[in-house]
Each structure stands twice: as structure tokens, then as C-alpha cells.
Design a protein around this motif. Sequence first.
Motif, PDB file in Angstrom:
ATOM      1  N   LEU A 113      11.731  -1.268 108.798  1.00 30.25           N
ATOM      2  CA  LEU A 113      11.032  -1.072 107.414  1.00 30.25           C
ATOM      3  C   LEU A 113      10.999  -2.397 106.553  1.00 30.25           C
ATOM      4  N   LEU A 114       9.666  -2.343 106.040  1.00 28.90           N
ATOM      5  CA  LEU A 114       9.015  -3.637 105.590  1.00 28.90           C
ATOM      6  C   LEU A 114       8.973  -3.378 103.928  1.00 28.90           C
ATOM      7  N   VAL A 188       6.302   0.796 105.833  1.00 31.81           N
ATOM      8  CA  VAL A 188       5.956   0.153 104.746  1.00 31.81           C
ATOM      9  C   VAL A 188       6.627   0.923 103.393  1.00 31.81           C
ATOM     10  N   ALA A 189       7.262   0.129 102.535  1.00 27.58           N
ATOM     11  CA  ALA A 189       7.698   0.797 101.424  1.00 27.58           C
ATOM     12  C   ALA A 189       7.915   0.002 100.248  1.00 27.58           C
ATOM     13  N   CYS A 190       7.816   0.774  99.129  1.00 32.89           N
ATOM     14  CA  CYS A 190       8.090  -0.188  97.803  1.00 32.89           C
ATOM     15  C   CYS A 190       8.816   0.960  97.134  1.00 32.89           C
ATOM     16  N   GLN A 191       8.932   0.444  95.525  1.00 32.13           N
ATOM     17  CA  GLN A 191       9.866   1.440  94.890  1.00 32.13           C
ATOM     18  C   GLN A 191       9.126   2.616  94.409  1.00 32.13           C
ATOM     19  N   ASN A 210      -0.150   0.476 113.851  1.00 34.38           N
ATOM     20  CA  ASN A 210       1.212   1.470 113.899  1.00 34.38           C
ATOM     21  C   ASN A 210       1.720   1.306 112.503  1.00 34.38           C
ATOM     22  N   LEU A 211       1.230   2.073 111.439  1.00 35.23           N
ATOM     23  CA  LEU A 211       1.579   1.679 110.033  1.00 35.23           C
ATOM     24  C   LEU A 211       2.263   3.008 109.438  1.00 35.23           C
ATOM     25  N   TYR A 212       3.453   3.139 108.885  1.00 33.70           N
ATOM     26  CA  TYR A 212       3.932   4.241 108.296  1.00 33.70           C
ATOM     27  C   TYR A 212       4.283   4.049 106.950  1.00 33.70           C
ATOM     28  N   TRP A 213       3.740   4.971 105.994  1.00 31.31           N
ATOM     29  CA  TRP A 213       3.884   4.705 104.629  1.00 31.31           C
ATOM     30  C   TRP A 213       5.000   5.837 104.129  1.00 31.31           C
TER      31      TRP A 213
END
Length: 298
Positions: A113-114, A188-191, A210-213
Motif C-alpha cells: 500500500l502506497l 495507491v491510497a489517500c484519505q 500494475n497500479l491499483y486505486w
Amino acid sequence: MDSLRLPSLNALTVSHSSFQKEQRAKFSGKLNYFNSSMPPSLILSPPFRTLNRHRQHRRVMQMQAADEDYDLKQMRDMAAAKRRWDAMIREGKVNVLTPREAGYAIQLNNKTLLDVRPSVEKKKAWVKGSTWIPIFEVDDRFEMGTISRKITNFIMGGWWSGVPSLSYDNQFLSKVEEKFPKDADLIVACQRGLRSLAACELLCNSGYRNLYWVQGGLEAAAEEDLVIEGPQPLKFAGIGGVSEFLGWTDQQRVAAAKEGWGYRLLFSARLVGIFLVADALFLGVQQVSRYIQDIRSH
């Protein structure tokens, strides 16, 4: 960064357009109050006062036009960014995960998790084992341009929401590339989900495939979806300012409904305390003004 035409930080955090208009009206009212309270010795003679009023009116009109142009540009940038992000997801360049699916991928498949949130949110709560590389960070520079932006951000709602003045981290991509190869699986995650979309766009354009949102951001996660560490609940990481102190955020209302009257009484006591302090300050100012008048009369 400029080629992507990312919307500004206010647009990527929370929309303050209606709130800003209300604050401008209040600020204008305060200016009128201060002008009407000026001592007679500072009041200009009629010709100069009229000229000064024309100049002030022209400046106000220029400021209003600049604000309208800025708001319009924000809307256009946000709309353009949304179209790019929708196309990016539609074309399969970025995969969409719910917070629960992200939790499964992290715990069962050892996916990374980024976390791209700024430090003010990350230090309150974070996902266990996540990697933190903010795409936007609190702007702590003390330059003429940054100070004016900080003041504007505070006046236009920062005092209420607690959202600080942020700036894009030019080293974001290089920091990610130092830790992860281009073929790495990154969640990739933010608030709330907007800044992470901006990060996904930057990463995709730089060669990551290979990106996951995390849709809706970490704030949309239930308690059991992710393993959380930190001093506060994850849903509270994005709130602050006076609204958090008084318990007037949506997240705190939900918590109050679960916790019961004890939770509500805490914030009710804070509100009463603010009124008592304000009343005490008002009485104190009155006493000081009377004391000064007595000294002048003698």
C-alpha cells in the motif's frame, strides 16, 4: 507536473467555493466595521475620501474578478483531470479496489500500500506495513508568495477545516522509483481518493503498469477492512481545525451516534467553554476601555 494540469490542492482536498464566498462576505463585513470605527483624526477630507473610495472600489472589483477567474480555472482544471482519470480507469491502466479488497490484497497477497497523504493526515492513523510517500506535503516555506497563500488558505476556510497549505513534492516520482521497480504491484491510497488518482496518473505516465486505486480513499474503509495503527481512528485523519474541536464534522457525528451522550457532552462542553471565554474577553475589553477613558478624563 505542469503538463498534467493537476488541479490545485484545495480542489484535491475539499471544495470550499460556497464556504469561501460566505467567508469573503464576513471578512468584508469586518472591514466595514473597522472602517466605521476609525477615530475622527484619521478620517480624510471629502475630496480625498471620495477618491480613496473609488480606488478601494476598483481594488475590490479587481479582487472579485481575480477570485472568479481563479474559481473558474479550478473548475476547468478539475473537470479536465476527472476526464483523464476516468479514461485511465476505463482503459485499464489503473485497477479499482474497494478498501475491503485492498485489505485482502495487503494481508493475503502481500501487496504494497502506497500512502500518498500529507504528514498531517498520516501521523494520525496509517495502515500497518504501508509505505508513505506524500504527493503533496505541508508547505513550511516562509517566502512572500507562500505566506500570502497560507493567509488566503486560512481566511478561506483553513481555520475551520484544518486543511493546511500544501505544495506538490517534486521528488515524489524519484522517491517511488527508489523503492519500487516499474513492474511492482502498487495499491495507491489517500484519505478521500482524489490525490491518489493524481498520483496514479503520474506513476502511470512514468511507466508503472500494475497500479491499483483505492476508491473513496482510506476514509471509506470500515474498521475491519484494514489493520490500522496510530493514535486516532482512520476516519478522523482528514479532519481538523475548529470543526474538529467542536465535533461538527460528519465523521464525528457518526461516532457520536455510536458512542452516545458521553461523546456529545464532551463537544457541548467545549462549545460552552468557547462562549464563556469569548464573554470574559468581551467584559475584559470593556473594563480596559473604561479604565483608559478614566485615565484620559483625569
